[in-house]
Every structure is written in C-alpha cells, then in structure tokens.
Design a protein around this motif. Structure first.
Motif, PDB file in Angstrom:
ATOM      1  N   LYS A  84       0.856  -1.178   0.000  1.00 29.62           N
ATOM      2  CA  LYS A  84       0.000   0.000   0.000  1.00 29.62           C
ATOM      3  C   LYS A  84       0.898   1.235   0.000  1.00 29.62           C
ATOM      4  CE  LYS A  84      -2.779   2.204   3.347  1.00 29.62           C
ATOM      5  NZ  LYS A  84      -3.569   2.034   4.577  1.00 29.62           N
ATOM      6  N   PHE A 123      -1.356  -7.953  -0.419  1.00 31.13           N
ATOM      7  CA  PHE A 123      -0.226  -7.051  -0.156  1.00 31.13           C
ATOM      8  C   PHE A 123      -0.497  -5.616  -0.591  1.00 31.13           C
ATOM      9  CE2 PHE A 123       0.492  -9.674  -3.934  1.00 31.13           C
ATOM     10  CZ  PHE A 123       0.430  -8.700  -4.933  1.00 31.13           C
ATOM     11  N   ASN A 124      -1.291  -5.415  -1.655  1.00 31.36           N
ATOM     12  CA  ASN A 124      -1.543  -4.052  -2.129  1.00 31.36           C
ATOM     13  C   ASN A 124      -2.408  -3.242  -1.171  1.00 31.36           C
ATOM     14  OD1 ASN A 124       0.002  -3.732  -4.354  1.00 31.36           O
ATOM     15  ND2 ASN A 124      -1.623  -4.071  -5.850  1.00 31.36           N
ATOM     16  N   GLY A 125      -3.016  -3.902  -0.203  1.00 33.24           N
ATOM     17  CA  GLY A 125      -3.838  -3.176   0.763  1.00 33.24           C
ATOM     18  C   GLY A 125      -3.178  -3.054   2.125  1.00 33.24           C
ATOM     19  N   LEU A 126      -1.992  -3.640   2.280  1.00 27.77           N
ATOM     20  CA  LEU A 126      -1.316  -3.608   3.571  1.00 27.77           C
ATOM     21  C   LEU A 126      -0.268  -2.494   3.607  1.00 27.77           C
ATOM     22  CD1 LEU A 126      -0.610  -7.425   4.074  1.00 27.77           C
ATOM     23  CD2 LEU A 126      -2.387  -6.082   5.172  1.00 27.77           C
ATOM     24  N   GLN A 144       2.504  -0.639  -8.075  1.00 23.83           N
ATOM     25  CA  GLN A 144       1.310  -1.255  -7.509  1.00 23.83           C
ATOM     26  C   GLN A 144       0.500  -1.982  -8.583  1.00 23.83           C
ATOM     27  OE1 GLN A 144      -1.461   1.370  -5.496  1.00 23.83           O
ATOM     28  NE2 GLN A 144      -0.987   0.407  -3.543  1.00 23.83           N
TER      29      GLN A 144
END
Lengths: 292, 435
Positions: free
Chosen positions: B200, B257-260, B411
C-alpha cells in the motif's frame, strides 16, 4: 425596542459579527482557493500565474472524473442507507423493549474518531488474520476476497464502515423527529383502526418529511466532500481505485507538490457540491408541492 | 422528562469527548505558546520516530535532547513526532504556510530539491565537518556544493528471513535467483507465506523491482533510465518486470499485499506468519537491540543478500539503499544559530549512540572497536564496507510527479493491472515528458 430594531444601522451592526465570521472563515478561503487555481505553485517556491490552464487540465483529467464518479457513488449509497436508518428509528421509536439501550449502542460509532474507526476496520479487512475473512472461512468460503487490495471492491469495502459510522447520527435525528409526532394524532388513527404500518407510512413519515429532506441534503453533501476513512484505509489506492474528489485534491496538493492544481480540484469540488445541492433541493421540493 | 435528561447527558458526553479528543491533537501546539514566553530559547524540532514503532531511534533522540538541555540550560528543545507517511506530508503543509520547525528531518535528492529551490532550508556549510561522514552520504543532501541537511542514517537493504521456518523445510539462504525461486516454491507448496510486503505504501514494492533490475541489468541501467541517459524500455528493465509478475503469480507475496501498509506487513514477519521480509537496515534494532522484541524471535532472524540472477550483470554486493534521512535547519528560523549548534551536536552524538545503544547504522564513520556489538550488526557493517554499489531508492531519485507514476505502476504491476510492457512504457513516457 421596536424603534431600535427597525434602525437599519443597528441591524447591520448586530449582524456584523456573524457576517465577518462567515466572510473570514468561508468566503475568503473559497475565493483564495479559486485564485490559487490560476497559479503554477508547488506550495514551497514562487507562484507563477498561468491563467485557466489548471482548470482546462481539470476538465480533461480522467482521474478527476473517476474520483467524481466514486464520490457520487458514495452519495447514492449513503442516501439509500438513509432508508435503513429510518427503518431502524421507526422500530426504536415504537416503544419496543430495550430501545433505550439499543439507541445508545447505535450512537457509539459516532463517538469514535474517524482514524480509530479506520484502524478498526483495517484490522477487520486484513486478508489473512482479519475478522471478515475468518468469518467467511468459517462458513466454508475458499477464495476469500482481499478487500482493500482488490481494485474492484476496495471502494465498496470502505462504504461499509462509512455507513456504520454515520448510523448513530441519522438514527438520532430520526428518532428525535419521530418522538415529536404528537401522540394525539397517532391515538386518533388507532381509534380509527389504522394498522401500525399504516400509521408509520401515512402519518409518521409525512410528518417528518422535512427532517428527511434535510438529512438527504446532509448525506449528499457530506459524501461528496468525504475524506477521512478513505485517506486512512487505502489512501485512494490501489492505483486510484478508491480515490474520491477530496482525497484526489489532497494527493495532488500535498503529495505531488501541486498546490495550484490541488486548489483547482478543490474549486471543482465546490462547484459540483453546489450543483448537487441545488439539484437535491429541487428534487425534494417538487415532492413538497405535490403534498400541498 | 427522564428521557430528556438521558438525552442531554448523552449529548453532553458526546460534546465533551469531542473536546477531549480535539484537545489531544492540539496539545503540543498550545504548549509551545505557553513555554516560549519564558526566558529560555525555544528550538522546535520535528522528527519521524514515534515511541511505539521506532523505539530505538526515539530513545536516542530523546536522550540526546536531554543531554543537550543539561549542557545548555537556557535552551528548551520541543519536539513534535509523526509517523513516516504523515511526516512526509505535514512538512509540505507547514512549508506552504511558512511554519517549518527550526529543526526537522528531510529525505535526500528529489524530495529535498523543491525546499532548497524555494529557500526554505538554510545552507549548513559552516557546521559541516566533511571527514565526519561516510563518503557520498553528504553529497545526496547537497545542492551546488552546499549542504542543506546533515545525513543521520545510512542504509542497505538485505532480505531478512526466519531461520526456523527455513530449517523446517530444509532450506538454505539462497545465493542465486533460481535457489530463491526454489525456496518460494517449497514454502508455497507447504502453505507458508514466503514473503511479506506492505505494498500500500508502494516504495516497498519498488525495492523488489529495483533489486531485480539491478541483478539483471546491472546498477547503471535503472539509474540511466531515470537520469535520461538511457531508456526505461531497456530489455533488462522489461525482463525485471516480467520476473516480478512471475513471482506474484507463484504466490510469493502475502495475501492482499496491495492493501497492507509496511507496518501491517511487518507484523506478519514479526509474528512468524511469513518467512522473508525485504527491508532496509533501519529495521535492525528489532532483530538485535530492541527490548520490546522477544530474544527468542531475534535469535531466529537471519539475513541474506539479494540473490544474483543467472546471466545478469549485477553482482551480489550491489545494494539498494543509501542515506536515509538528514537534519535541516529552517531558513525562516528565528533561532538559527542555536538550531545549527543543536544539529551538529545531534549528528555527532547520534553517530556514537546509534552504534552502541540502538544498532542503527549512522551516516558518520563508525568505530567498531569499542563496546560489544551484535554480530548481525557487525556483519551488515562489513557488508556495507565491501559494497560495490549503492542505488538510491528510485522514488527519491525522481521528482514528485514522476515518482508517483513509478509508484502507481509498481502497484499496478504487482496487482496485475499493468503488463510488464505497459509498466515500462508508462514510466518511459512520464520520464520523457518531464524533460
């Protein structure tokens, strides 16, 4: 006294403090942001006048319109959820057992700060250890969603806490309005043999329709300038999938050092808010005329 | 009537809590106003090491401030502390309204440039002692041969791994990329998350890409693409993007992983839910000196250098890294002399204390002979000494607008929304448009 109040000078004097406050805190900043929108400014160095260039870029900026669409989606969702809040308040106001306790429970999210709510829901949405996916796994779902990381659902995932966050506020307003409906009217209807549903739809709702209109306006405008949870939970990502107008403005101004363009976005946001306010008041007004 | 009372008390509770919460956030600023009226000289400082998440660094700064105030009783240092991402943005807001603190933290190169161009930072040439710093670190904070900030940290980026998990599946720390892929595959087959990544924040994923680009194309390829003597559509840079997409497809990275954020992702490594974590050496205290981390966990953590790629041009001693943050003095400061004095004191003391107390690598020259240092710390220091190349973080090298394109594309590549070709093409266009 009457003499004093009809004196034009006194009227002007008495309204001056409020007028000054609005001018300094609201109208001057708005004008200034429109003015900064005419500048090429990184927020740090010298300003350079570039005319309407920022505004022309804005109209052609795909990302701006995407974020506008996301804001409008949020406005639609939160307006629709008003019906849910209304239904809950109708139940609460009908003297069921424990309505006092329930009302307080619904109010709790309103007491939490946005950042706390965001942190809470980020934990819930954690793809591996979060409550949401644990629950889904418990019910046997195999491919659990990745929530905030999935561009297709990130925006909708944030709508859930937003709707949860404002439940208490609107339920409180509706509850108070419903309590204001005179008991005599309802009792008269009961004597005439009206069913509880008829009382709700034919008597209570028309009597609080003014409050309902105000809340629609609040929900629409509030959604259009919504920022907090989105900023903390996804920062508008992944890749702009949950970007709304306010977060896009913030990103351009403060992350990308584009104060001029950020101001232009802010001005665009203002104009869209104005249009939507006019539109909403027009739509709700025509309903009013029919009733009269 | 009773109901009405309950309602009023509830409302007053709501209002009161609003006031209290509001009070919390503005506490530091109201304090400033009170104290500055005293006879002490107030120097305001902002930094980015909160007590919770960067305890080692927080403690060093706190101790140094106390020592300085003891030596100079007429000076009062007031700090305001924010987390990394918030700090990065707040500094810009403050700068726009001419309210920069007297002393603060900045990043090097592209991040610092607008501040220097806008005359917000004061030149520090009069307090610089050139031989105090590791070669090259001061240059990153200099514009036209003038230093505008003094570097504090120096970092390289190893891959930390959990030795216990590796042993359980008979794995060794990989030296080549093929061995690394084998490690990933074995872990995935056994249902273990190989790598945790908080993408993120995006710069985290950028470091993975930078390493692959370095190992495949050599250190110059990516640097040349950024400084425009080369192209981002270089075959090696496309190949690196393909390898990265391949890693994602293998399931190498933690779910979602893209939201963490990086801090959330770090939790997976610290809780032993993931086997590897690529991060700069500012994380070292958590594996060596930090009293908050259990010794049992610290003993399990090892590190390896990013593996070499077969047929690639980069060697194993080339690192992503460089000077982390530095200290600036505001041009508008009313207590510039005091601030400069404090900065040079802080840099010198940081150099001593960061080694012995915290296990952070300072930008100043380190003397390893005194005190007993953690073995992992000494190893990394030696690696740094034998490094053939340090590549500064790509997003710090680029201007803010291009960096944003780069980070968004990172991303998108990780998330599968950009193909490797789109990934390189978009960045080439952004870089070309800038000149």
């Amino acid at each position: 006294m009457k003499n004093v109040m009809s004196n034009k000078f006194v009227i002007a004097l008495y309204t001056l403090p409020a007028l000054l406050l609005i001018l300094v805190l609201i109208y001057i900043p708005i004008t200034l942001s429109g003015y900064y929108g005419l500048m090429d400014w990184d927020g740090i160095g010298e300003m350079k006048f570039i005319g309407l260039e920022n505004y022309i870029t804005l109209i052609q900026d795909k990302m701006f319109w995407t974020s506008t669409w996301h804001s409008l989606l949020l406005a639609i969702f939160s307006t629709a959820s008003l019906l849910l809040y209304l239904a809950i308040s109708l139940v609460l106001a009908s003297k069921i057992k424990g309505s006092d306790l329930l009302r307080k429970i619904y109010l709790i999210p309103m007491l939490l700060s946005s950042v706390a709510i965001a942190q809470l829901w980020m934990k819930i949405f954690d793809p591996t250890n979060g409550m949401a996916n644990k629950l889904l796994e418990f019910f046997g779902v195999e491919n659990t969603p990745i929530w905030l990381a999935d561009p297709a659902i990130a925006l909708y995932a944030i709508f859930i806490p937003v709707i949860w966050q404002y439940a208490g506020f609107y339920i409180l307003i509706y509850y108070a309005a419903l309590k204001n409906v005179p008991d005599e009217v309802i009792e008269a209807a009961k004597i005439d043999g009206a069913s509880p549903l008829q009382i709700a739809f034919k008597i209570k709702l028309p009597l609080i329709s003014n409050v309902f209109k105000v809340t629609i306006m609040l929900a629409v405008v509030g959604s259009l300038k919504y920022f907090d949870l989105i900023y903390v939970m996804t920062g508008g990502g992944p890749n702009g999938a949950s970007e709304v107008m306010a977060s896009y403005m913030y990103k351009e101004a403060f992350k990308l050092n584009n104060f001029g363009y950020g101001s232009a976005i802010g001005f665009g946001l203002l104009i869209i808010c104005l249009i939507m306010t006019l539109l909403t008041s027009k739509l709700t007004k025509s309903k009013d005329d029919v009733q009269n | 009537m009773i109901k009405k009372k309950a309602f009023t008390s509830l409302m007053s509770l709501a209002i009161a809590s609003g006031l209290i919460l509001g009070g919390c956030s503005s506490k530091s600023s109201s304090d400033d106003g009170n104290k500055s009226s005293g006879d002490k000289t107030v120097v305001k400082m902002m930094h980015l090491w909160p007590e919770g998440s960067s305890n080692a660094q927080y403690t060093i700064v706190d101790d140094i401030i106390k020592a300085y105030e003891d030596e100079n009783p007429t000076v009062d240092i007031q700090t305001e502390i924010l987390g990394n991402e918030q700090y990065k943005e707040k500094i810009k807001v403050l700068s726009a309204s001419n309210e920069l603190p007297d002393v603060g933290i900045t990043w090097a190169a592209g991040y610092m440039k607008p501040f220097v161009d806008g005359n917000k930072f004061t030149p520090l040439d009069d307090i610089v002692k050139k031989d105090q710093f590791v070669a090259g670190t001061l240059d990153a904070f200099s514009v036209d041969d003038s230093a505008y900030a003094l570097p504090l940290e120096l970092n390289i980026t190893p891959v930390y791994y959990n030795k216990e998990i590796f042993e359980k599946y008979n794995l060794d720390a990989p030296k080549t990329y093929d061995e690394f892929l084998n490690v990933v595959k074995t872990l995935v087959d056994n249902g273990v998350t190989p790598v945790t990544l908080g993408n993120k924040d995006r710069w985290t994923g950028s470091m993975w890409y930078m390493y692959l680009a370095d190992r495949i194309g050599g250190p110059e390829t990516l640097n040349n693409a950024i400084n425009r003597s080369g192209s981002f559509e270089d075959p090696a840079l496309v190949k690196a993007a393909e390898e990265l997409a391949n890693l994602v497809d293998m399931g190498a990275f933690v779910k979602g992983f893209n939201g963490l954020s990086n801090d959330e992702a770090k939790g997976y490594f610290m809780n032993e839910q993931a086997a590897m974590y690529l991060m700069a050496t500012w994380e070292l205290p958590n594996y060596t000196t930090s009293p908050d981390v259990a010794q049992e966990f610290k003993d399990k953590v090892g590190y390896f250098k990013f593996p070499t790629y077969e047929g690639g041009k980069g060697d194993i001693d080339s690192y992503v890294g460089g000077p982390g943050v530095g200290l600036f003095v505001s041009e508008e400061s009313k207590v510039k002399d005091e601030a400069k004095k404090f900065v040079s004191y802080l840099v010198e003391e940081w150099g001593k204390r960061s080694v012995t107390d915290a296990g952070v690598i300072p930008a100043t020259v380190v003397d390893t002979s005194n005190g007993d240092l953690d073995q992992m710390y000494i190893d990394i220091l030696n690696d740094l000494g034998s490094a053939t190349n340090l590549t500064l973080y790509a997003d710090v090298q680029m201007s803010a607008a291009v960096a944003d394109v780069h980070l968004n594309q990172i991303q998108a590549l990780f998330g599968g929304q950009s193909t490797p070709e789109e990934f390189t093409k978009t960045q080439e266009e952004a870089l070309a448009a800038e000149k």
